[in-house]
Design a protein around this motif. Structure first.
Motif, PDB file in Angstrom:
ATOM      1  N   PRO A 346       0.926  -1.165  -0.022  1.00 52.04           N
ATOM      2  CA  PRO A 346       0.060   0.051  -0.088  1.00 52.04           C
ATOM      3  C   PRO A 346       0.810   1.217  -0.352  1.00 52.04           C
ATOM      4  O   PRO A 346       0.249   2.442  -0.463  1.00 52.04           O
ATOM      5  CB  PRO A 346      -0.823  -0.169   1.473  1.00 52.04           C
ATOM      6  CG  PRO A 346      -0.920  -1.550   1.549  1.00 52.04           C
ATOM      7  CD  PRO A 346       0.427  -2.242   1.150  1.00 52.04           C
ATOM      8  N   ARG A 349       2.005   1.690  -3.400  1.00 50.92           N
ATOM      9  CA  ARG A 349       0.971   2.203  -4.230  1.00 50.92           C
ATOM     10  C   ARG A 349       0.697   3.663  -3.943  1.00 50.92           C
ATOM     11  O   ARG A 349       0.395   4.298  -5.199  1.00 50.92           O
ATOM     12  CB  ARG A 349      -0.372   1.359  -3.837  1.00 50.92           C
ATOM     13  CG  ARG A 349      -0.186  -0.089  -4.433  1.00 50.92           C
ATOM     14  CD  ARG A 349      -1.581  -0.904  -4.340  1.00 50.92           C
ATOM     15  NE  ARG A 349      -1.302  -1.979  -4.838  1.00 50.92           N
ATOM     16  CZ  ARG A 349      -2.656  -2.792  -4.924  1.00 50.92           C
ATOM     17  NH1 ARG A 349      -3.506  -2.387  -4.560  1.00 50.92           N
ATOM     18  NH2 ARG A 349      -2.468  -4.141  -5.389  1.00 50.92           N
ATOM     19  N   ASP A 404      -6.273   0.851  -6.961  1.00 51.87           N
ATOM     20  CA  ASP A 404      -5.991  -0.458  -6.332  1.00 51.87           C
ATOM     21  C   ASP A 404      -6.602  -1.670  -7.299  1.00 51.87           C
ATOM     22  O   ASP A 404      -6.140  -2.675  -7.199  1.00 51.87           O
ATOM     23  CB  ASP A 404      -6.643  -0.389  -4.802  1.00 51.87           C
ATOM     24  CG  ASP A 404      -5.920   0.387  -4.038  1.00 51.87           C
ATOM     25  OD1 ASP A 404      -4.604   0.339  -3.926  1.00 51.87           O
ATOM     26  OD2 ASP A 404      -6.791   1.322  -3.258  1.00 51.87           O
TER      27      ASP A 404
END
Length: 582
Positions: A346, A349, A404
């Motif tokens: 995460p 990202r 995502d």
């Protein structure tokens, strides 16, 4: 030659013969013998041949000529140069943009391999597992293709290749007088060996395998002019170039340089690639004024222009285009396992999403609207049914943010997912503007880049795309379309006895069905050496293709025959001068 007492090798009967000149097509018979066209006569006039092709309902045309390819490496493992012949192409020109595989010093093979992989999108493993590098001179490299290729092929000498051979690791720097003189001698030797001409690039997007500017970008303009001037001493030669203004619009200084380049060579100079779009309806006309300015000085500058929207396929496996987003290069440059782990993190990202939406992303920032990306090909069972869908729709179904959802799909596919950015489909206004540009004497239809950017597109579709536009959008006449694909490029490069269907010309012939001709959707095929893949598109409606009288494509399939000729300057080509060259 066939006579009254012999039977010709082949007779093509009953087709609409469009000879490439732009003149009206006629229903006629074409007789082929000894690799050449020996007669074009009224339907029913030809005597029987050893073989016959019934072309009723089909168009019989000269083979198509593609002036801008990068098949230099591919011909080693694929002598057919697929899929260009399936799309009707019988002659290709390589060595464009300043890049090639000869001449080469023994210490430069790794550098040139990585350069070609980086700048032209040719898988490194394919070249490393195939290229033997058992040559040093241009003539030695060229001679390896004699009797071993399925299409006619000529090659320019790349400026970056010559610079590297002379300057080695210093090839990114300005050259001294002695180094320029050595380059000139090396270029003369390659032209003596049959090189078709000289190519160079100053494009800011061109970087080598180390991430540095390609060698030709280190050259001062005086060096480029000195190298272009060598062409005057060699018959049948050409010059091809790319400068920053090809992408962003030419400055007055660049316009002057383009004319200087043509005048120094005494030859037409062509550049790649002119974009035509209704979103900027006068942009291409502004670009073409450079050709008018050159003509006023006795020079000739020609823009290559694609007949279709250039497809750009994005992939997290290769990183093409995506690596240009701020902060993405370090992630996508990792080995596959590390890349997969990073894309699942995460924190990574978040950093990637921020970089893509930053001002530093420049023109690539439009990609950051992830919901508009379209998934065009998937590979994992978990992604079945997603092809053709927008990322935003998938995200809504899964209750995720678009970025995502995108990365989850990519990870499931082990990075191979094919993605299409939100480029609008061409409108009828686009087609009208394109057709006007094709018929403008300052352009040549081409710029396919076939053999390059194999992770992003299949450039070989340019020819069948143009033909399909005639049927589907009434862009030009069939006669005009055939001329644009055959005699126009052949005449620019001075190809001897090619580009027309006429007695005495080489029997390079494409026979196609006007009702079905076109290109199929792109797909990934795993057919390259080293376990690598490429983007591939089949043709439709290309029934038969002959090279020098031998069938290389029959009913849309390659036959395996290799009748192609290596085209050497002054032997396969004649000189095309410019008015100011005297």
């Amino acid at each position: 030659m066939a006579s009254a007492h012999t039977v010709a090798d082949l007779v093509i009967t009953g087709g609409l013969v469009i000879d490439g000149t732009g003149g009206p097509g006629v229903i006629a018979d074409v007789t082929v013998d000894g690799g050449r066209v020996v007669a074009v006569g009224p339907a029913g006039s030809a005597a029987g041949g050893k073989r016959e092709i019934d072309a009723t309902g089909l168009i019989v045309a000269p083979g198509f000529v593609d002036l801008h390819t990068h098949y230099d490496a591919q011909l080693d493992w694929d002598p057919a140069a697929s899929p260009s012949p399936q799309h009707g192409v019988t002659t290709v020109m390589g060595g464009n943009c300043g890049f090639g595989l000869a001449p080469v010093g023994p210490g430069d093979t790794d550098y040139l391999t990585r350069l070609m992989s980086q700048v032209e999108g040719i898988p490194l493993a394919a070249m490393e597992s195939t290229l033997k590098w058992d040559w040093s001179t241009f003539g030695e490299w060229l001679g390896r293709f004699d009797g071993r290729i399925g299409v006619n092929a000529g090659f320019l000498v790349g400026h970056s290749t010559v610079r590297r051979a002379v300057m080695g690791d210093r090839s990114h720097e300005p050259a001294g007088p002695e180094e320029v003189a050595a380059m000139v001698l090396l270029l003369h030797a390659a032209l003596d060996d049959g090189a078709i001409g000289f190519s160079t690039s100053q494009a800011p997007t061109h970087r080598d395998g180390n991430g540095d500017p390609v060698p030709s970008r280190g050259a001062e303009r005086s060096e480029i002019i000195d190298l272009a001037r060598t062409l005057r001493a060699h018959a049948g030669t050409q010059v091809e170039f790319i400068i920053p203004g090809c992408l962003s619009g030419f400055t007055p200084d660049e316009v002057e340089f383009m004319g200087d380049l043509s005048l120094a060579a005494g030859r037409p100079a062509n550049w790649n690639v002119l974009a035509v779009s209704s979103m900027n309806p006068t942009g291409h006309l502004d670009q073409l004024r450079s050709s008018t300015a050159a003509a006023e000085r006795g020079a000739r500058v020609v823009a290559l222009t694609l007949p279709h929207s250039m497809g750009v396929r994005l992939s997290f496996l290769t990183g093409a285009v995506l690596s240009g987003l701020p902060g993405w290069g370090t992630v996508l440059g990792q080995p596959e396992a590390a890349r997969l782990a990073a894309l699942a993190d995460p924190a990574v990202r978040a950093l990637m999403a921020a970089g893509a939406q930053s001002d530093e992303a420049g023109v690539l920032r439009f990609l950051a609207d992830w919901r508009r990306l379209r998934i065009i090909e998937t590979f994992a069972p978990a992604n079945d049914g997603l092809a053709g869908r927008a990322v935003g729709d998938v995200a809504r179904e899964r209750g995720l943010e678009p970025f995502d959802a995108l990365l989850d799909v990519v990870i499931a596919d082990r990075l191979r997912t094919g993605l299409k950015p939100p480029i609008p489909e061409p409108t009828e206004v686009d087609w009208r503007l394109r057709a006007e540009a094709w018929l403008d004497g300052r352009t040549i239809v081409g710029g396919s880049d076939a053999g390059a950017h194999l992770d992003m597109m299949c450039g070989a579709v340019y020819s069948t795309s143009l033909l399909a536009s005639v049927r589907d959008h009434h862009t030009v006449t069939w006669e005009q379309a055939v001329h644009l694909l055959t005699d126009a490029p052949a005449s620019l490069y001075g190809l001897i006895d090619r580009g027309r269907l006429a007695p005495g010309y080489s029997a390079d012939i494409t026979i196609f069905d006007p009702a079905t001709v076109g290109a199929s959707a792109e797909r990934t095929v795993d057919d390259l050496p080293g376990g690598t893949s490429r983007i591939f598109a089949d043709a439709t409606g290309i029934e038969h293709v002959l090279v020098n009288g031998t069938t290389v494509v029959s009913e849309g399939r390659l036959t395996g025959s290799l009748p192609g000729a290596v085209l050497r300057s002054g032997r396969g080509t004649r000189t095309v001068s410019v008015p100011g060259s005297a």
